[in-house]
Design an enzyme around this catalytic site. Sequence first.
Site, PDB file in Angstrom:
ATOM      1  N   ASN A  13      44.504 -20.933 123.010  1.00 29.35           N
ATOM      2  CA  ASN A  13      44.408 -20.073 122.858  1.00 29.35           C
ATOM      3  C   ASN A  13      43.074 -19.347 121.916  1.00 29.35           C
ATOM      4  O   ASN A  13      43.779 -20.342 120.592  1.00 29.35           O
ATOM      5  CB  ASN A  13      46.122 -20.070 122.140  1.00 29.35           C
ATOM      6  CG  ASN A  13      46.198 -19.263 120.988  1.00 29.35           C
ATOM      7  OD1 ASN A  13      45.704 -17.245 121.648  1.00 29.35           O
ATOM      8  ND2 ASN A  13      47.144 -19.100 120.580  1.00 29.35           N
ATOM      9  N   LYS A  15      43.210 -16.616 120.344  1.00 26.26           N
ATOM     10  CA  LYS A  15      43.593 -16.316 119.681  1.00 26.26           C
ATOM     11  C   LYS A  15      42.104 -14.746 119.554  1.00 26.26           C
ATOM     12  O   LYS A  15      41.738 -14.970 120.664  1.00 26.26           O
ATOM     13  CB  LYS A  15      43.553 -16.234 118.063  1.00 26.26           C
ATOM     14  CG  LYS A  15      44.098 -17.550 118.007  1.00 26.26           C
ATOM     15  CD  LYS A  15      44.238 -18.091 116.888  1.00 26.26           C
ATOM     16  CE  LYS A  15      45.567 -19.409 116.772  1.00 26.26           C
ATOM     17  NZ  LYS A  15      46.294 -19.624 115.854  1.00 26.26           N
ATOM     18  N   HIS A 103      54.098 -16.193 119.688  1.00 28.14           N
ATOM     19  CA  HIS A 103      53.394 -16.386 119.115  1.00 28.14           C
ATOM     20  C   HIS A 103      54.057 -16.449 117.454  1.00 28.14           C
ATOM     21  O   HIS A 103      54.098 -15.604 117.146  1.00 28.14           O
ATOM     22  CB  HIS A 103      52.099 -16.474 119.061  1.00 28.14           C
ATOM     23  CG  HIS A 103      51.232 -17.303 118.649  1.00 28.14           C
ATOM     24  ND1 HIS A 103      50.978 -17.195 116.706  1.00 28.14           N
ATOM     25  CD2 HIS A 103      51.008 -18.851 118.668  1.00 28.14           C
ATOM     26  CE1 HIS A 103      49.896 -17.965 116.866  1.00 28.14           C
ATOM     27  NE2 HIS A 103      49.655 -18.850 118.222  1.00 28.14           N
ATOM     28  N   GLU A 105      52.332 -15.551 114.956  1.00 24.31           N
ATOM     29  CA  GLU A 105      51.073 -14.824 114.068  1.00 24.31           C
ATOM     30  C   GLU A 105      51.713 -13.459 115.238  1.00 24.31           C
ATOM     31  O   GLU A 105      51.663 -12.473 113.973  1.00 24.31           O
ATOM     32  CB  GLU A 105      49.743 -14.878 115.153  1.00 24.31           C
ATOM     33  CG  GLU A 105      49.707 -16.368 114.020  1.00 24.31           C
ATOM     34  CD  GLU A 105      47.916 -17.626 114.792  1.00 24.31           C
ATOM     35  OE1 GLU A 105      47.215 -16.034 115.988  1.00 24.31           O
ATOM     36  OE2 GLU A 105      47.811 -17.927 114.147  1.00 24.31           O
ATOM     37  N   GLU A 175      55.670 -25.622 117.674  1.00 22.42           N
ATOM     38  CA  GLU A 175      54.329 -24.644 116.592  1.00 22.42           C
ATOM     39  C   GLU A 175      54.885 -24.529 115.323  1.00 22.42           C
ATOM     40  O   GLU A 175      55.238 -23.357 114.612  1.00 22.42           O
ATOM     41  CB  GLU A 175      53.496 -23.576 116.824  1.00 22.42           C
ATOM     42  CG  GLU A 175      53.211 -23.773 118.034  1.00 22.42           C
ATOM     43  CD  GLU A 175      51.352 -23.075 118.315  1.00 22.42           C
ATOM     44  OE1 GLU A 175      50.940 -23.351 118.928  1.00 22.42           O
ATOM     45  OE2 GLU A 175      51.569 -21.943 118.152  1.00 22.42           O
ATOM     46  N   GLY A 181      46.597 -23.760 112.004  1.00 24.28           N
ATOM     47  CA  GLY A 181      45.409 -23.628 111.718  1.00 24.28           C
ATOM     48  C   GLY A 181      44.908 -23.843 109.982  1.00 24.28           C
ATOM     49  O   GLY A 181      44.143 -23.418 109.499  1.00 24.28           O
ATOM     50  N   SER A 221      47.074 -27.156 114.734  1.00 20.11           N
ATOM     51  CA  SER A 221      46.190 -28.419 114.506  1.00 20.11           C
ATOM     52  C   SER A 221      45.877 -29.228 115.070  1.00 20.11           C
ATOM     53  O   SER A 221      45.838 -30.614 114.832  1.00 20.11           O
ATOM     54  CB  SER A 221      46.426 -28.838 113.110  1.00 20.11           C
ATOM     55  OG  SER A 221      46.188 -27.454 111.850  1.00 20.11           O
TER      56      SER A 221
HETATM   57  P1  PGA Z   1      45.644 -24.142 115.703  1.00 15.31           P
HETATM   58  O1  PGA Z   1      46.495 -22.812 116.772  1.00 15.31           O
HETATM   59  O2  PGA Z   1      45.503 -24.719 117.217  1.00 15.31           O
HETATM   60  O3  PGA Z   1      44.375 -23.905 115.180  1.00 15.31           O
HETATM   61  O4  PGA Z   1      46.764 -24.648 114.703  1.00 15.31           O
HETATM   62  C1  PGA Z   1      47.527 -23.335 116.844  1.00 15.31           C
HETATM   63  C2  PGA Z   1      48.284 -21.813 117.986  1.00 15.31           C
HETATM   64  O5  PGA Z   1      48.662 -20.765 117.121  1.00 15.31           O
HETATM   65  O6  PGA Z   1      48.648 -22.069 118.820  1.00 15.31           O
END
Ligand code: PGA
Length: 260
Positions: A13, A15, A103, A105, A175, A181, A221
């Site tokens: 992903n 982003k 997601h 976010e 998640e 992140g 992460s």
């Molecule tokens: P990250 O993001 O691996 O940077 O923690 C995962 C995600 O949001 O899908």
Amino acid sequence: MAEPRRKPLVSGNWKMHMTHLEAINLIQKLSYSLEAADPSYVDLSVHPPFTALRSVQTVLDADDMPMSLGAQNVHWEDKGAFTGEISPTMLAKLNVSYVIVGHSERRQLFGETDEMVAKKVAAVFAARMTPIMCVGETLDEREAGATEERVVGQLRAGTAALNPEQMAALVVAYEPIWAIGTGRNATPDDAQAVCNALRAAVLADHGEAAGARLRIQYGGSVKAANAAELLAQPDIDGALVGGASLDPGELAQIVHLARN
Ligand code: PGA
């Protein structure tokens, strides 16, 4: 009944990163970094921003690269006066196979509700693509012991209208929001417990075949250094990788680890 083997799915992903030129560069490096046998054992999808989908699709097709194209979001309507939105048909016409839906976010920063997520999941299936539906708890919810209730609630709200075939084809990404992140990831045991609870809910609601076939990714992460332990868990069938997926060598290593 013997459990059918689930092929792991590793998804990058990206982003809001990568212009279309950077995206082409990244998938070229990624494809060189994969090992020849990887695609037989692991499915891989890359999820560029909308503006890079067409360029990435062209290169994937021209060079027959062993990965699927994915999107990060979609609208549920097929067309209409929805300024700034992208429809399922538009994505399907670009050979998009997987669409990330719900997601955290999008839920937290853009007001996406369970109801919107359910409509998007149904619309992605209707356009013959596969949703990767995200669920996850906040740190407060985890500390209050409400993790399973929260994520199973999100799962049920997003999938209530699906038939057993769709349920079996769905990908769920667990998640924990506090792990995205942040460099903090759930322990493999904690992640396994939540993924097991998600699968148990699908078994109970949609039957044994759907529960056994549904793929559940862990995300938050994930990197090459922690992927092996997470991917070794019996109910974790892949990873949704954010930050680490911007490094093609690192993503290829995660794919390789998912083989074992
Ligand atoms: P990250 O993001 O691996 O940077 O923690 C995962 C995600 O949001 O899908």
